[in-house]
Motif scaffolding. Structure first.
Motif, PDB file in Angstrom:
ATOM      1  N   UNK B  91       0.847  -1.193   0.000  1.00  0.00           N
ATOM      2  CA  UNK B  91       0.000   0.000   0.000  1.00  0.00           C
ATOM      3  C   UNK B  91       0.877   1.235   0.000  1.00  0.00           C
ATOM      4  N   UNK B  92       0.336   2.318  -0.530  1.00  0.00           N
ATOM      5  CA  UNK B  92       1.093   3.564  -0.621  1.00  0.00           C
ATOM      6  C   UNK B  92       0.223   4.741  -0.250  1.00  0.00           C
ATOM      7  N   UNK B  93       0.863   5.769   0.267  1.00  0.00           N
ATOM      8  CA  UNK B  93       0.130   6.980   0.661  1.00  0.00           C
ATOM      9  C   UNK B  93       0.857   8.224   0.162  1.00  0.00           C
ATOM     10  N   UNK B  94       0.061   9.197  -0.274  1.00  0.00           N
ATOM     11  CA  UNK B  94       0.659  10.455  -0.685  1.00  0.00           C
ATOM     12  C   UNK B  94      -0.433  11.406  -1.106  1.00  0.00           C
ATOM     13  N   UNK B  95      -0.501  12.566  -0.515  1.00  0.00           N
ATOM     14  CA  UNK B  95      -1.530  13.525  -0.888  1.00  0.00           C
ATOM     15  C   UNK B  95      -2.839  13.217  -0.177  1.00  0.00           C
ATOM     16  N   UNK B  96      -3.681  12.427  -0.828  1.00  0.00           N
ATOM     17  CA  UNK B  96      -4.998  12.105  -0.248  1.00  0.00           C
ATOM     18  C   UNK B  96      -4.827  11.278   1.025  1.00  0.00           C
ATOM     19  N   UNK B  97      -5.899  11.205   1.801  1.00  0.00           N
ATOM     20  CA  UNK B  97      -5.777  10.590   3.111  1.00  0.00           C
ATOM     21  C   UNK B  97      -5.844   9.079   3.123  1.00  0.00           C
ATOM     22  N   UNK B  98      -6.409   8.481   2.117  1.00  0.00           N
ATOM     23  CA  UNK B  98      -6.499   7.034   2.126  1.00  0.00           C
ATOM     24  C   UNK B  98      -5.250   6.379   1.585  1.00  0.00           C
ATOM     25  N   UNK B  99      -5.197   5.067   1.716  1.00  0.00           N
ATOM     26  CA  UNK B  99      -4.120   4.272   1.145  1.00  0.00           C
ATOM     27  C   UNK B  99      -4.551   3.736  -0.205  1.00  0.00           C
ATOM     28  N   UNK B 100      -3.575   3.609  -1.112  1.00  0.00           N
ATOM     29  CA  UNK B 100      -3.794   2.962  -2.395  1.00  0.00           C
ATOM     30  C   UNK B 100      -3.147   1.593  -2.331  1.00  0.00           C
ATOM     31  N   UNK B 101      -3.947   0.553  -2.562  1.00  0.00           N
ATOM     32  CA  UNK B 101      -3.475  -0.817  -2.396  1.00  0.00           C
ATOM     33  C   UNK B 101      -3.192  -1.480  -3.735  1.00  0.00           C
ATOM     34  N   UNK B 102      -2.226  -2.421  -3.695  1.00  0.00           N
ATOM     35  CA  UNK B 102      -2.084  -3.355  -4.795  1.00  0.00           C
ATOM     36  C   UNK B 102      -3.112  -4.463  -4.643  1.00  0.00           C
ATOM     37  N   UNK B 103      -3.135  -5.384  -5.617  1.00  0.00           N
ATOM     38  CA  UNK B 103      -4.147  -6.444  -5.601  1.00  0.00           C
ATOM     39  C   UNK B 103      -3.754  -7.610  -4.711  1.00  0.00           C
ATOM     40  N   UNK B 104      -2.527  -7.626  -4.226  1.00  0.00           N
ATOM     41  CA  UNK B 104      -2.112  -8.665  -3.301  1.00  0.00           C
ATOM     42  C   UNK B 104      -1.341  -9.793  -3.953  1.00  0.00           C
ATOM     43  N   UNK B 105      -0.487 -10.436  -3.148  1.00  0.00           N
ATOM     44  CA  UNK B 105       0.252 -11.636  -3.555  1.00  0.00           C
ATOM     45  C   UNK B 105      -0.003 -12.706  -2.513  1.00  0.00           C
ATOM     46  N   UNK B 106      -0.449 -13.867  -2.989  1.00  0.00           N
ATOM     47  CA  UNK B 106      -0.702 -14.991  -2.086  1.00  0.00           C
ATOM     48  C   UNK B 106       0.597 -15.755  -1.893  1.00  0.00           C
ATOM     49  N   UNK B 107       1.164 -15.680  -0.700  1.00  0.00           N
ATOM     50  CA  UNK B 107       2.406 -16.373  -0.380  1.00  0.00           C
ATOM     51  C   UNK B 107       2.083 -17.724   0.241  1.00  0.00           C
ATOM     52  N   UNK B 108       2.671 -18.762  -0.330  1.00  0.00           N
ATOM     53  CA  UNK B 108       2.472 -20.121   0.177  1.00  0.00           C
ATOM     54  C   UNK B 108       3.825 -20.647   0.611  1.00  0.00           C
ATOM     55  N   UNK B 109       3.934 -21.023   1.885  1.00  0.00           N
ATOM     56  CA  UNK B 109       5.192 -21.575   2.393  1.00  0.00           C
ATOM     57  C   UNK B 109       5.059 -23.104   2.410  1.00  0.00           C
ATOM     58  N   UNK B 110       5.914 -23.742   1.640  1.00  0.00           N
ATOM     59  CA  UNK B 110       5.878 -25.196   1.508  1.00  0.00           C
ATOM     60  C   UNK B 110       6.777 -25.831   2.577  1.00  0.00           C
ATOM     61  N   UNK B 111       6.296 -26.909   3.224  1.00  0.00           N
ATOM     62  CA  UNK B 111       7.129 -27.569   4.246  1.00  0.00           C
ATOM     63  C   UNK B 111       8.332 -28.269   3.631  1.00  0.00           C
TER      64      UNK B 111
END
Lengths: 114, 111
Positions: B91-111
């Protein structure tokens, strides 16, 4: 954990009915926000508040209104719910310091509009 | 137009190895960047942040790097643990008060 609660946690409603979601904080933070999360979109800002009775629109504000009559409560209202407003809604709070504006999120409300 | 981009929808890493999550942004007004971790049916949890006056910030196993000239930031998790499996939002912030988010990355940790 930041003291943020949201109610209800789940709601199913019908198209055209009014819906109000509540966000309550115990942190006495000045800033409060409403976001929605949809698949493929991350989180998007709906409205925010920078003090009691002080609110402003975010990126996706159409169809939503907000009110803040007390520091601790921020209400999000869908005047006439539509199926496109089916989403997960998150409230957030912050203290907003220069170069350190971390927002803390509530647990979310899952809203389904049939 | 997407201002914060996470180009990898998912990432699979072996337990104990390093996880590197990437994020690119286009708005040069952004001056504060954050990473959130999210489990299903829970709200996003703040992980680590960095302001534009720094290029690195560390907190335990988590390090965020910021390359302003490339408009790129990355989150390193070392060593990766099973409990790190989650969706990570930049997420990033600048100027406006809200955050701008990316769409996300699903991290999977394999045993």
């Amino acid at each position: 954990d930041a003291g943020i609660t949201q109610s209800p946690r789940h709601k199913v409603t019908e198209t055209g009915t009014p819906v109000t979601l509540r966000c309550h904080q115990t942190e006495n933070h000045r800033y409060m926000y409403w976001y929605r999360q949809d698949p493929g979109h991350g989180l998007r800002l709906i409205h925010y508040s920078y003090g009691v009775k002080d609110t402003d629109k975010g990126e996706v504000s159409d169809g939503y209104s907000v009110s803040r009559s007390k520091t601790e409560d921020f209400l999000l209202t869908l005047e006439s719910a539509t199926s496109s407003q089916t989403s997960v809604y998150f409230c957030a709070i912050s203290q907003k310091r220069v170069l350190a504006d971390t927002q803390y999120f509530g647990p979310g409300t899952r809203l389904t509009v049939l | 137009d997407q201002q914060v981009k996470q180009n990898s929808p998912s990432l699979s890493v072996q337990e104990g190895r390093i996880s590197i999550l990437n994020c690119d942004y286009t708005n040069s007004m952004f001056d504060y960047f954050l990473w959130y971790k999210k489990y299903p049916a829970e709200g996003p949890t703040f992980l680590i942040s960095i302001s534009s006056i720094k290029d690195k910030n560390e907190d335990g196993r988590f390090t965020v790097f910021l390359n302003k000239s490339a408009k790129h930031l990355s989150l390193h998790i070392v060593p990766s643990q099973p409990g790190d499996s989650a969706v990570y939002f930049c997420a990033a912030k600048g100027g406006a008060d809200g955050l701008t988010f990316g769409k996300g990355t699903h991290l999977i940790i394999q045993p």
